[in-house]
Motif scaffolding. Structure first.
Motif, PDB file in Angstrom:
ATOM      1  N   ALA A  42      33.257  41.643  37.407  1.00  0.00           N
ATOM      2  CA  ALA A  42      31.968  41.324  36.877  1.00  0.00           C
ATOM      3  C   ALA A  42      32.126  42.448  35.773  1.00  0.00           C
ATOM      4  O   ALA A  42      31.390  43.522  35.559  1.00  0.00           O
ATOM      5  CB  ALA A  42      30.687  41.733  37.037  1.00  0.00           C
ATOM      6  N   ARG A  54      29.957  42.587  31.394  1.00  0.00           N
ATOM      7  CA  ARG A  54      29.304  42.540  30.883  1.00  0.00           C
ATOM      8  C   ARG A  54      27.887  41.535  31.534  1.00  0.00           C
ATOM      9  O   ARG A  54      27.724  40.621  30.760  1.00  0.00           O
ATOM     10  CB  ARG A  54      29.526  42.073  29.553  1.00  0.00           C
ATOM     11  CG  ARG A  54      30.672  42.542  28.527  1.00  0.00           C
ATOM     12  CD  ARG A  54      30.873  42.253  27.353  1.00  0.00           C
ATOM     13  NE  ARG A  54      29.348  42.926  26.269  1.00  0.00           N
ATOM     14  CZ  ARG A  54      28.814  42.361  25.944  1.00  0.00           C
ATOM     15  NH1 ARG A  54      29.113  41.078  25.892  1.00  0.00           N
ATOM     16  NH2 ARG A  54      27.486  43.202  24.973  1.00  0.00           N
ATOM     17  N   ILE A  55      27.269  42.354  32.450  1.00  0.00           N
ATOM     18  CA  ILE A  55      26.125  41.556  32.597  1.00  0.00           C
ATOM     19  C   ILE A  55      24.796  41.805  32.012  1.00  0.00           C
ATOM     20  O   ILE A  55      24.647  42.522  31.146  1.00  0.00           O
ATOM     21  CB  ILE A  55      25.614  42.662  33.985  1.00  0.00           C
ATOM     22  CG1 ILE A  55      27.135  42.009  34.522  1.00  0.00           C
ATOM     23  CG2 ILE A  55      24.755  41.541  34.859  1.00  0.00           C
ATOM     24  CD1 ILE A  55      27.057  42.732  36.420  1.00  0.00           C
ATOM     25  N   PHE A  64      23.991  36.914  34.241  1.00  0.00           N
ATOM     26  CA  PHE A  64      24.629  36.370  35.317  1.00  0.00           C
ATOM     27  C   PHE A  64      25.999  37.578  34.161  1.00  0.00           C
ATOM     28  O   PHE A  64      25.751  37.668  33.208  1.00  0.00           O
ATOM     29  CB  PHE A  64      25.546  35.153  34.420  1.00  0.00           C
ATOM     30  CG  PHE A  64      24.742  34.020  35.314  1.00  0.00           C
ATOM     31  CD1 PHE A  64      24.749  33.925  36.405  1.00  0.00           C
ATOM     32  CD2 PHE A  64      23.341  33.004  34.626  1.00  0.00           C
ATOM     33  CE1 PHE A  64      23.774  33.124  36.998  1.00  0.00           C
ATOM     34  CE2 PHE A  64      22.416  32.601  35.309  1.00  0.00           C
ATOM     35  CZ  PHE A  64      22.734  32.729  36.680  1.00  0.00           C
ATOM     36  N   PRO A  65      27.050  37.834  34.591  1.00  0.00           N
ATOM     37  CA  PRO A  65      28.315  38.267  33.605  1.00  0.00           C
ATOM     38  C   PRO A  65      28.476  37.619  33.185  1.00  0.00           C
ATOM     39  O   PRO A  65      29.107  36.383  32.717  1.00  0.00           O
ATOM     40  CB  PRO A  65      28.912  38.507  34.508  1.00  0.00           C
ATOM     41  CG  PRO A  65      29.308  37.817  35.784  1.00  0.00           C
ATOM     42  CD  PRO A  65      27.573  37.572  35.605  1.00  0.00           C
ATOM     43  N   GLN A  66      28.732  38.298  31.642  1.00  0.00           N
ATOM     44  CA  GLN A  66      30.183  37.309  30.436  1.00  0.00           C
ATOM     45  C   GLN A  66      31.069  36.183  30.774  1.00  0.00           C
ATOM     46  O   GLN A  66      31.580  35.623  31.279  1.00  0.00           O
ATOM     47  CB  GLN A  66      29.883  38.112  29.600  1.00  0.00           C
ATOM     48  CG  GLN A  66      31.164  37.929  28.518  1.00  0.00           C
ATOM     49  CD  GLN A  66      31.500  38.487  27.368  1.00  0.00           C
ATOM     50  OE1 GLN A  66      30.557  39.117  26.432  1.00  0.00           O
ATOM     51  NE2 GLN A  66      32.220  38.771  26.781  1.00  0.00           N
ATOM     52  N   GLU A  75      33.617  36.786  35.132  1.00  0.00           N
ATOM     53  CA  GLU A  75      33.416  36.741  36.502  1.00  0.00           C
ATOM     54  C   GLU A  75      34.507  36.838  37.126  1.00  0.00           C
ATOM     55  O   GLU A  75      34.961  35.366  36.906  1.00  0.00           O
ATOM     56  CB  GLU A  75      32.557  36.559  37.572  1.00  0.00           C
ATOM     57  CG  GLU A  75      32.295  36.679  39.330  1.00  0.00           C
ATOM     58  CD  GLU A  75      31.091  36.244  39.794  1.00  0.00           C
ATOM     59  OE1 GLU A  75      30.715  34.648  39.062  1.00  0.00           O
ATOM     60  OE2 GLU A  75      30.413  37.372  40.107  1.00  0.00           O
ATOM     61  N   HIS A 133      24.916  49.060  40.996  1.00  0.00           N
ATOM     62  CA  HIS A 133      23.969  48.443  39.937  1.00  0.00           C
ATOM     63  C   HIS A 133      22.967  50.261  39.658  1.00  0.00           C
ATOM     64  O   HIS A 133      22.054  50.075  38.896  1.00  0.00           O
ATOM     65  CB  HIS A 133      22.423  47.519  41.031  1.00  0.00           C
ATOM     66  CG  HIS A 133      23.749  46.425  41.072  1.00  0.00           C
ATOM     67  ND1 HIS A 133      23.244  45.243  39.418  1.00  0.00           N
ATOM     68  CD2 HIS A 133      24.481  45.331  41.151  1.00  0.00           C
ATOM     69  CE1 HIS A 133      24.197  44.402  39.266  1.00  0.00           C
ATOM     70  NE2 HIS A 133      24.768  43.991  40.634  1.00  0.00           N
ATOM     71  N   CYS A 135      28.799  51.375  31.794  1.00  0.00           N
ATOM     72  CA  CYS A 135      27.371  50.973  31.266  1.00  0.00           C
ATOM     73  C   CYS A 135      27.878  51.107  29.427  1.00  0.00           C
ATOM     74  O   CYS A 135      27.287  52.130  29.185  1.00  0.00           O
ATOM     75  CB  CYS A 135      26.187  51.480  31.524  1.00  0.00           C
ATOM     76  SG  CYS A 135      25.021  50.395  30.309  1.00  0.00           S
ATOM     77  N   ARG A 177      25.272  45.920  27.963  1.00  0.00           N
ATOM     78  CA  ARG A 177      25.767  45.880  29.261  1.00  0.00           C
ATOM     79  C   ARG A 177      27.070  46.290  30.211  1.00  0.00           C
ATOM     80  O   ARG A 177      27.267  47.010  30.539  1.00  0.00           O
ATOM     81  CB  ARG A 177      26.508  43.977  28.644  1.00  0.00           C
ATOM     82  CG  ARG A 177      26.041  43.806  27.827  1.00  0.00           C
ATOM     83  CD  ARG A 177      25.030  42.971  28.073  1.00  0.00           C
ATOM     84  NE  ARG A 177      24.748  41.897  27.197  1.00  0.00           N
ATOM     85  CZ  ARG A 177      24.761  40.530  27.607  1.00  0.00           C
ATOM     86  NH1 ARG A 177      25.607  39.985  28.191  1.00  0.00           N
ATOM     87  NH2 ARG A 177      24.069  39.958  26.497  1.00  0.00           N
ATOM     88  N   ARG A 178      26.539  46.409  31.734  1.00  0.00           N
ATOM     89  CA  ARG A 178      27.470  47.044  32.400  1.00  0.00           C
ATOM     90  C   ARG A 178      27.702  45.823  33.297  1.00  0.00           C
ATOM     91  O   ARG A 178      27.929  44.516  33.579  1.00  0.00           O
ATOM     92  CB  ARG A 178      26.141  47.082  34.388  1.00  0.00           C
ATOM     93  CG  ARG A 178      27.017  47.255  34.813  1.00  0.00           C
ATOM     94  CD  ARG A 178      25.622  47.971  35.906  1.00  0.00           C
ATOM     95  NE  ARG A 178      24.666  49.356  35.106  1.00  0.00           N
ATOM     96  CZ  ARG A 178      24.800  50.047  36.013  1.00  0.00           C
ATOM     97  NH1 ARG A 178      25.928  50.282  36.941  1.00  0.00           N
ATOM     98  NH2 ARG A 178      23.591  51.438  35.206  1.00  0.00           N
ATOM     99  N   SER A 179      29.154  46.553  33.510  1.00  0.00           N
ATOM    100  CA  SER A 179      30.401  46.208  34.105  1.00  0.00           C
ATOM    101  C   SER A 179      30.804  46.452  35.603  1.00  0.00           C
ATOM    102  O   SER A 179      30.784  47.833  35.453  1.00  0.00           O
ATOM    103  CB  SER A 179      31.520  46.066  33.149  1.00  0.00           C
ATOM    104  OG  SER A 179      31.671  45.370  32.069  1.00  0.00           O
TER     105      SER A 179
END
Length: 207
Positions: free
Chosen positions: A26, A28-29, A33-35, A37, A65, A102, A109-111
């Protein structure tokens, strides 16, 4: 892997050999929602995971997370009251890795990603290779250079189906000026065509 945006098929292809039991990525959440997935885990496991509502108590998701970096599933050390990991093992997902990144900046954004094998733990060399490729995909998914308001306006009007001539008339400028704005946007976005530039800008929320 320098093409933006990363294609789901590329992710599947790259990680299929490195994580033979499956993978979940996933990128760039945002708020919800992620960019992008990609869920390439076994379909029977995906169905069971959703049916059982495992996500809130899944120790892998809790780790992803709350942390950055990489860890083997066997080393995360979190409680598993629902028995998610033993159940995953029964579906061929016995060994695995979790990775979280991150990105820096004003809009971080977190991946997240999880990779699985059925036969053995991942080696250090395999972990390094997977982490390198995951980081490249996450980096490639970041929005490109910021567009000017004029470039955004021109792309938005193209997206709405207007021709260059029509845009020029509506904005009171020459067709050459509109072409220059679209060219500038295309170069900044790394797009080969105007249509691709519109797609990229739309995918990143620029228009």
């Amino acid at each position: 892997m320098n093409v933006w945006p990363p294609i789901a098929g590329d992710i599947r292809r790259v990680f299929a050999a490195l994580a033979p039991a499956g993978h979940y990525v996933a990128l760039r959440i945002g708020f919800l929602f992620p960019q992008l997935e990609v869920n390439a885990l076994p379909s029977d496991w995906v169905d069971r995971y959703r049916r059982e509502g495992y996500m809130p108590q899944d120790p892998l998701m809790r780790w992803l997370h709350a942390n950055e970096g990489v860890a083997r599933w066997s080393a995360i050390g979190l409680d598993d009251p629902r028995g998610v990991l033993p159940d995953a093992a029964r579906h061929g997902l016995r060994f695995g890795l979790v990775m979280a990144l991150c990105e820096p900046g004003p809009d971080p954004r977190r991946s997240l990603a999880s990779f699985a094998r059925a036969d053995r733990e991942f080696t250090c060399a395999e972990i390094a290779a997977i982490q390198d490729r995951f980081t490249r995909f996450a980096t490639a998914a970041r929005p490109p250079a910021v567009l000017t308001p004029a470039e955004v306006e021109a792309l938005s009007m193209v997206r709405d189906g207007l021709l260059i001539k029509e845009i020029a008339v509506m904005l009171g400028v020459t067709e050459g000026a509109i072409k220059q704005r679209l060219k500038g946007a295309r170069l900044k976005l790394g797009a080969k065509t105007g249509s691709q530039a519109v797609s990229v800008a739309a995918a990143t929320g620029m228009i």
